[in-house]
Write a protein that holds these residues in place. Structure first.
Motif, PDB file in Angstrom:
ATOM      1  N   SER A 137       0.848  -1.194   0.000  1.00  0.00           N
ATOM      2  CA  SER A 137       0.000   0.000   0.000  1.00  0.00           C
ATOM      3  C   SER A 137       0.881   1.240   0.000  1.00  0.00           C
ATOM      4  CB  SER A 137      -0.946   0.034   1.204  1.00  0.00           C
ATOM      5  OG  SER A 137      -0.237   0.296   2.385  1.00  0.00           O
ATOM      6  N   ILE A 138       0.322   2.322  -0.495  1.00  0.00           N
ATOM      7  CA  ILE A 138       0.989   3.622  -0.464  1.00  0.00           C
ATOM      8  C   ILE A 138      -0.046   4.618   0.041  1.00  0.00           C
ATOM      9  CG2 ILE A 138       2.086   5.439  -1.816  1.00  0.00           C
ATOM     10  CD1 ILE A 138       2.972   3.237  -3.787  1.00  0.00           C
ATOM     11  N   LYS A 139       0.253   5.260   1.182  1.00  0.00           N
ATOM     12  CA  LYS A 139      -0.686   6.180   1.812  1.00  0.00           C
ATOM     13  C   LYS A 139       0.073   7.402   2.324  1.00  0.00           C
ATOM     14  CE  LYS A 139      -3.002   2.202   3.762  1.00  0.00           C
ATOM     15  NZ  LYS A 139      -3.257   1.463   4.979  1.00  0.00           N
ATOM     16  N   PRO A 140      -0.532   8.562   2.231  1.00  0.00           N
ATOM     17  CA  PRO A 140       0.068   9.721   2.898  1.00  0.00           C
ATOM     18  C   PRO A 140       0.040   9.515   4.415  1.00  0.00           C
ATOM     19  CG  PRO A 140      -1.639  10.396   1.338  1.00  0.00           C
ATOM     20  CD  PRO A 140      -1.726   8.919   1.478  1.00  0.00           C
ATOM     21  N   CYS A 141       1.111   9.935   5.073  1.00  0.00           N
ATOM     22  CA  CYS A 141       1.206   9.830   6.529  1.00  0.00           C
ATOM     23  C   CYS A 141       1.347  11.237   7.098  1.00  0.00           C
ATOM     24  CB  CYS A 141       2.400   8.979   6.932  1.00  0.00           C
ATOM     25  SG  CYS A 141       2.608   8.841   8.721  1.00  0.00           S
TER      26      CYS A 141
ATOM     27  N   LEU B 257     -11.988  15.673  12.944  1.00  0.00           N
ATOM     28  CA  LEU B 257     -12.430  16.831  12.159  1.00  0.00           C
ATOM     29  C   LEU B 257     -12.463  16.479  10.672  1.00  0.00           C
ATOM     30  CD1 LEU B 257     -13.044  19.923  11.753  1.00  0.00           C
ATOM     31  CD2 LEU B 257     -10.581  20.165  11.451  1.00  0.00           C
ATOM     32  N   TYR B 258     -11.403  15.873  10.173  1.00  0.00           N
ATOM     33  CA  TYR B 258     -11.294  15.587   8.749  1.00  0.00           C
ATOM     34  C   TYR B 258     -12.432  14.695   8.256  1.00  0.00           C
ATOM     35  CZ  TYR B 258      -6.515  17.376   9.304  1.00  0.00           C
ATOM     36  OH  TYR B 258      -5.420  18.146   9.579  1.00  0.00           O
ATOM     37  N   ILE B 259     -12.746  13.640   9.003  1.00  0.00           N
ATOM     38  CA  ILE B 259     -13.805  12.751   8.517  1.00  0.00           C
ATOM     39  C   ILE B 259     -15.177  13.413   8.595  1.00  0.00           C
ATOM     40  CG2 ILE B 259     -12.492  10.649   8.999  1.00  0.00           C
ATOM     41  CD1 ILE B 259     -14.704  10.237  11.269  1.00  0.00           C
ATOM     42  N   SER B 260     -15.311  14.475   9.405  1.00  0.00           N
ATOM     43  CA  SER B 260     -16.596  15.177   9.479  1.00  0.00           C
ATOM     44  C   SER B 260     -16.840  16.066   8.261  1.00  0.00           C
ATOM     45  CB  SER B 260     -16.670  16.015  10.757  1.00  0.00           C
ATOM     46  OG  SER B 260     -15.878  17.191  10.663  1.00  0.00           O
ATOM     47  N   VAL B 261     -15.806  16.301   7.467  1.00  0.00           N
ATOM     48  CA  VAL B 261     -15.920  17.185   6.301  1.00  0.00           C
ATOM     49  C   VAL B 261     -16.436  16.443   5.072  1.00  0.00           C
ATOM     50  CG1 VAL B 261     -14.636  18.680   4.709  1.00  0.00           C
ATOM     51  CG2 VAL B 261     -14.087  18.716   7.154  1.00  0.00           C
ATOM     52  N   PHE B 262     -16.029  15.201   4.894  1.00  0.00           N
ATOM     53  CA  PHE B 262     -16.263  14.494   3.638  1.00  0.00           C
ATOM     54  C   PHE B 262     -17.183  13.291   3.784  1.00  0.00           C
ATOM     55  CE2 PHE B 262     -11.989  16.307   3.555  1.00  0.00           C
ATOM     56  CZ  PHE B 262     -12.126  17.170   2.490  1.00  0.00           C
ATOM     57  N   LYS B 263     -18.081  13.140   2.805  1.00  0.00           N
ATOM     58  CA  LYS B 263     -18.895  11.928   2.726  1.00  0.00           C
ATOM     59  C   LYS B 263     -17.962  10.752   2.476  1.00  0.00           C
ATOM     60  CE  LYS B 263     -22.845  14.340   0.779  1.00  0.00           C
ATOM     61  NZ  LYS B 263     -23.619  14.627  -0.411  1.00  0.00           N
ATOM     62  N   ASN B 264     -18.449   9.568   2.737  1.00  0.00           N
ATOM     63  CA  ASN B 264     -17.688   8.338   2.489  1.00  0.00           C
ATOM     64  C   ASN B 264     -16.334   8.349   3.182  1.00  0.00           C
ATOM     65  OD1 ASN B 264     -19.771   7.459   0.697  1.00  0.00           O
ATOM     66  ND2 ASN B 264     -18.874   8.774  -0.870  1.00  0.00           N
TER      67      ASN B 264
ATOM     68  N   PHE C 270      -7.322   6.191   8.578  1.00  0.00           N
ATOM     69  CA  PHE C 270      -8.627   6.738   8.223  1.00  0.00           C
ATOM     70  C   PHE C 270      -8.722   6.937   6.726  1.00  0.00           C
ATOM     71  CE2 PHE C 270      -5.739  10.208   8.982  1.00  0.00           C
ATOM     72  CZ  PHE C 270      -6.110  11.241   8.153  1.00  0.00           C
ATOM     73  N   GLU C 271      -9.955   7.148   6.260  1.00  0.00           N
ATOM     74  CA  GLU C 271     -10.226   7.423   4.851  1.00  0.00           C
ATOM     75  C   GLU C 271     -10.976   8.730   4.725  1.00  0.00           C
ATOM     76  OE1 GLU C 271     -12.175   4.394   2.488  1.00  0.00           O
ATOM     77  OE2 GLU C 271     -11.241   2.834   3.718  1.00  0.00           O
ATOM     78  N   LEU C 272     -10.595   9.518   3.744  1.00  0.00           N
ATOM     79  CA  LEU C 272     -11.331  10.717   3.359  1.00  0.00           C
ATOM     80  C   LEU C 272     -11.845  10.482   1.947  1.00  0.00           C
ATOM     81  CD1 LEU C 272      -8.916  13.522   4.636  1.00  0.00           C
ATOM     82  CD2 LEU C 272     -10.875  12.478   5.814  1.00  0.00           C
ATOM     83  N   ASP C 273     -13.135  10.283   1.831  1.00  0.00           N
ATOM     84  CA  ASP C 273     -13.791   9.989   0.559  1.00  0.00           C
ATOM     85  C   ASP C 273     -13.049   8.895  -0.217  1.00  0.00           C
ATOM     86  OD1 ASP C 273     -15.847  10.176  -1.277  1.00  0.00           O
ATOM     87  OD2 ASP C 273     -14.975  11.873  -2.337  1.00  0.00           O
ATOM     88  N   GLY C 274     -12.670   7.859   0.509  1.00  0.00           N
ATOM     89  CA  GLY C 274     -12.026   6.703  -0.110  1.00  0.00           C
ATOM     90  C   GLY C 274     -10.507   6.748  -0.152  1.00  0.00           C
ATOM     91  N   GLN C 275      -9.884   7.917   0.062  1.00  0.00           N
ATOM     92  CA  GLN C 275      -8.422   8.027   0.073  1.00  0.00           C
ATOM     93  C   GLN C 275      -7.905   7.684   1.469  1.00  0.00           C
ATOM     94  OE1 GLN C 275      -5.780   8.904  -2.192  1.00  0.00           O
ATOM     95  NE2 GLN C 275      -4.618   8.271  -0.396  1.00  0.00           N
TER      96      GLN C 275
END
Length: 162
Positions: free
Chosen positions: A8-12, A25-32, A57-62
């Motif tokens: 996997s490759i993910k921003p850290c 906070l971040y997950i409260s901004v984006f659906k999915n 965590f995921e932000l809109d799938g990312q």
């Protein structure tokens, strides 16, 4: 030349402090969006009790990972979360939460959230408006953008269309 096969490759994101709060906070901004895990230190090791040892965590799938790194860590504008939006309503929503409670607005669709992470909240049409002078006035759109903090899609469109 050899290449790597990664699992996997993910921003850290390495926060100085309050990483778990940032993730919420971040997950409260984006659906999915969702938290996979928030592992907090119990204080028995080198990391202070209650600090984020590992967050996923995921932000809109990312997918992202994060942890609290302590005093040596801070963010710069060299890393940002770029959010491309279709509508002004989405721009407004994406802008609102990161700028409240200590976030800072910046010019040209940039902001810094209360945790020091930079964001770019831009309309999907922005690239075309700023570069495609065949169908509109790119220079006028650029000048309009330079006068804004949060980008206003209608005003950018009026400048571009003349």
């Amino acid at each position: 030349m050899t290449t790597v096969t990664a699992t996997s490759i993910k921003p850290c994101l390495v926060f100085r402090d309050r990483g778990a709060e940032a993730i919420k906070l971040y997950i409260s901004v984006f659906k999915n969006s969702k938290i996979h895990n928030l592992d907090l230190s119990d204080g028995t090791g080198p990391i202070e009790k209650g600090k984020l040892m590992n967050g996923s965590f995921e932000l809109d799938g990312q997918e992202f990972v994060a942890f609290d790194g302590g005093e040596p860590f801070s963010f710069s504008e060299g890393f940002s979360i770029m959010v491309t939006c279709e509508t002004q309503e989405d721009i407004d929503h994406a802008w609102a939460k990161p700028t409240e409670n200590g976030g800072e607005e910046s010019p040209c669709g940039w902001l810094k959230d209360p945790f020091g992470v930079s964001w770019q909240i831009i309309p999907s049409e922005l690239g075309r408006m700023l570069t495609d002078s065949k169908f509109g006035n790119s220079a006028a759109a650029t000048q309009a953008m330079l006068r804004m903090n949060k980008l206003e899609l209608a005003a950018l469109g009026r400048a571009y269309r003349g």
